[in-house]
Design a protein around this motif. Sequence first.
Motif, short mmCIF file in Angstrom:
data_model
loop_
_atom_site.label_atom_id
_atom_site.label_comp_id
_atom_site.label_asym_id
_atom_site.label_seq_id
_atom_site.Cartn_x
_atom_site.Cartn_y
_atom_site.Cartn_z
N ASP A 137 104.35 47.70 110.15
CA ASP A 137 102.91 47.66 110.17
C ASP A 137 102.56 46.59 111.37
OD1 ASP A 137 100.29 47.38 109.52
OD2 ASP A 137 100.75 47.45 107.46
N ASP A 138 101.82 47.15 112.15
CA ASP A 138 101.26 46.49 113.10
C ASP A 138 99.89 46.25 112.90
OD1 ASP A 138 100.26 48.79 114.03
OD2 ASP A 138 101.22 48.72 115.97
N SER A 139 99.07 46.74 111.91
CA SER A 139 97.66 46.52 111.72
C SER A 139 97.17 45.07 111.78
CB SER A 139 97.48 47.08 110.30
OG SER A 139 97.78 46.55 109.20
N LEU A 140 98.06 43.83 111.38
CA LEU A 140 97.75 42.59 111.41
C LEU A 140 97.84 41.87 112.92
CD1 LEU A 140 99.27 41.46 108.23
CD2 LEU A 140 96.84 42.46 108.57
N GLY A 141 98.30 43.02 113.89
CA GLY A 141 98.68 42.36 115.08
C GLY A 141 99.89 42.10 115.16
N THR A 142 100.22 40.99 116.31
CA THR A 142 101.70 41.15 116.33
C THR A 142 102.14 39.63 116.24
OG1 THR A 142 101.32 40.46 119.06
CG2 THR A 142 102.02 42.61 118.35
N LYS A 170 104.54 42.23 114.46
CA LYS A 170 104.53 43.08 113.50
C LYS A 170 105.06 42.88 111.86
CE LYS A 170 106.00 46.62 115.72
NZ LYS A 170 106.52 47.88 116.18
N VAL A 171 104.51 43.08 110.92
CA VAL A 171 105.44 43.05 109.64
C VAL A 171 105.81 44.16 109.28
CG1 VAL A 171 103.91 40.83 109.16
CG2 VAL A 171 103.18 43.15 108.44
N PHE A 172 106.48 44.20 108.15
CA PHE A 172 107.13 45.39 107.31
C PHE A 172 106.92 45.32 105.95
CE2 PHE A 172 109.67 44.54 111.23
CZ PHE A 172 109.82 45.72 111.69
N THR A 173 106.23 46.69 105.59
CA THR A 173 105.92 47.04 104.35
C THR A 173 106.95 47.89 103.62
OG1 THR A 173 104.17 48.64 104.87
CG2 THR A 173 103.43 46.14 104.85
N GLY A 174 106.85 47.56 102.30
CA GLY A 174 107.70 48.63 101.39
C GLY A 174 108.06 48.23 100.19
N GLY A 175 109.05 48.86 99.61
CA GLY A 175 109.14 48.91 98.20
C GLY A 175 110.65 48.48 97.90
N LEU A 176 111.09 47.90 96.87
CA LEU A 176 112.42 47.67 96.40
C LEU A 176 112.44 47.79 94.82
CD1 LEU A 176 114.68 44.69 97.41
CD2 LEU A 176 114.39 45.26 95.31
N ILE A 177 113.62 48.44 94.41
CA ILE A 177 113.79 48.72 93.01
C ILE A 177 115.24 47.85 92.75
CG2 ILE A 177 114.13 50.31 91.00
CD1 ILE A 177 112.91 52.51 93.08
N ASP A 178 115.11 47.03 91.63
CA ASP A 178 116.37 46.27 91.31
C ASP A 178 117.04 47.18 90.42
OD1 ASP A 178 114.95 45.84 88.96
OD2 ASP A 178 114.79 43.69 89.39
N ASN A 179 118.21 46.30 89.70
CA ASN A 179 119.07 47.15 89.00
C ASN A 179 118.68 47.40 87.63
OD1 ASN A 179 121.11 47.76 90.83
ND2 ASN A 179 122.08 45.56 90.29
N SER A 180 117.66 46.73 87.23
CA SER A 180 116.84 46.82 85.77
C SER A 180 115.79 47.72 85.90
CB SER A 180 116.06 45.52 85.53
OG SER A 180 115.21 45.17 86.21
N GLY A 181 115.58 48.43 87.30
CA GLY A 181 114.28 49.52 87.29
C GLY A 181 113.04 48.65 87.75
N ILE A 215 105.80 42.37 101.74
CA ILE A 215 105.38 42.36 102.83
C ILE A 215 106.52 41.52 103.50
CG2 ILE A 215 103.88 41.54 104.75
CD1 ILE A 215 101.67 41.98 102.47
N ALA A 216 107.39 41.81 104.55
CA ALA A 216 108.43 41.33 105.04
C ALA A 216 108.00 40.71 106.66
CB ALA A 216 109.84 42.05 105.16
N VAL A 217 108.09 39.26 106.74
CA VAL A 217 108.20 38.83 108.08
C VAL A 217 109.45 38.49 108.49
CG1 VAL A 217 105.80 37.91 107.52
CG2 VAL A 217 107.82 36.70 107.08
#
Length: 208
Positions: free
Chosen positions: A134-139, A141-152, A158-160
């Motif tokens: 995601d480069d909407s915040l400029g440079t 860039k960051v990374f956006t997404g989703g994570l699901i752990d073992n419990s659901g 937002i990852a830098v």
Amino acid sequence: MKAKFLALALLASLAACDDKTSPVTGASAPAPAPTTAIAPVAEPEPQPQEAVLPRLDYPDLASAIDGIKPQMTDTTNEVDEGAIWLALWSREHLNWTDLQALKPSKASLVMKDADTQRGLRLCPTGYIGEITADDSLGTPKVFTGGLIDNSGQIYRFIAVKSTGEIVKGSTAKFCGIVTGRLMFSNSVGGTTHAVSLVGMFDLPENRK
């Protein structure tokens, strides 16, 4: 002009009547009650609100969290402003040592009462269901997404810094700062409740 003339004539007629007696009683005719014209109050035009720019000169992570925490909120179908501000600061200044020094939290506590957990640390390990640059915040860039752990439990992040070879379907550990709860519409017509995090993946290059 004609309307103005008629109005003046009417005023003159009323003034003349003030000096005459009533033909019925012989008493002076009562003067007409004074009238007060109340002009309508014009509604002030709404002024455009100036955008509040995020402060990015915090000297350390603790100061950044304290300064940005008032902007951290629970949201629905959008990332909260506090998470965006924190990501802007973190992509240049966040380091692994300071991140690990934060007091730990639990997803269950965030879902119970996010206000008490904002600014604390969570490090879930799980399946990456989505990750996108995601480069909407400029440079940088960051990374956006989703994570699901073992419990659901679901986390929206937002990852830098580096994301290495992590892609959708990878198993990874993400350490982030809690900004609140993010609710979003899912494909079956319901609402999914996730923990919102800003941080980085547990990778050798990020632990330097």
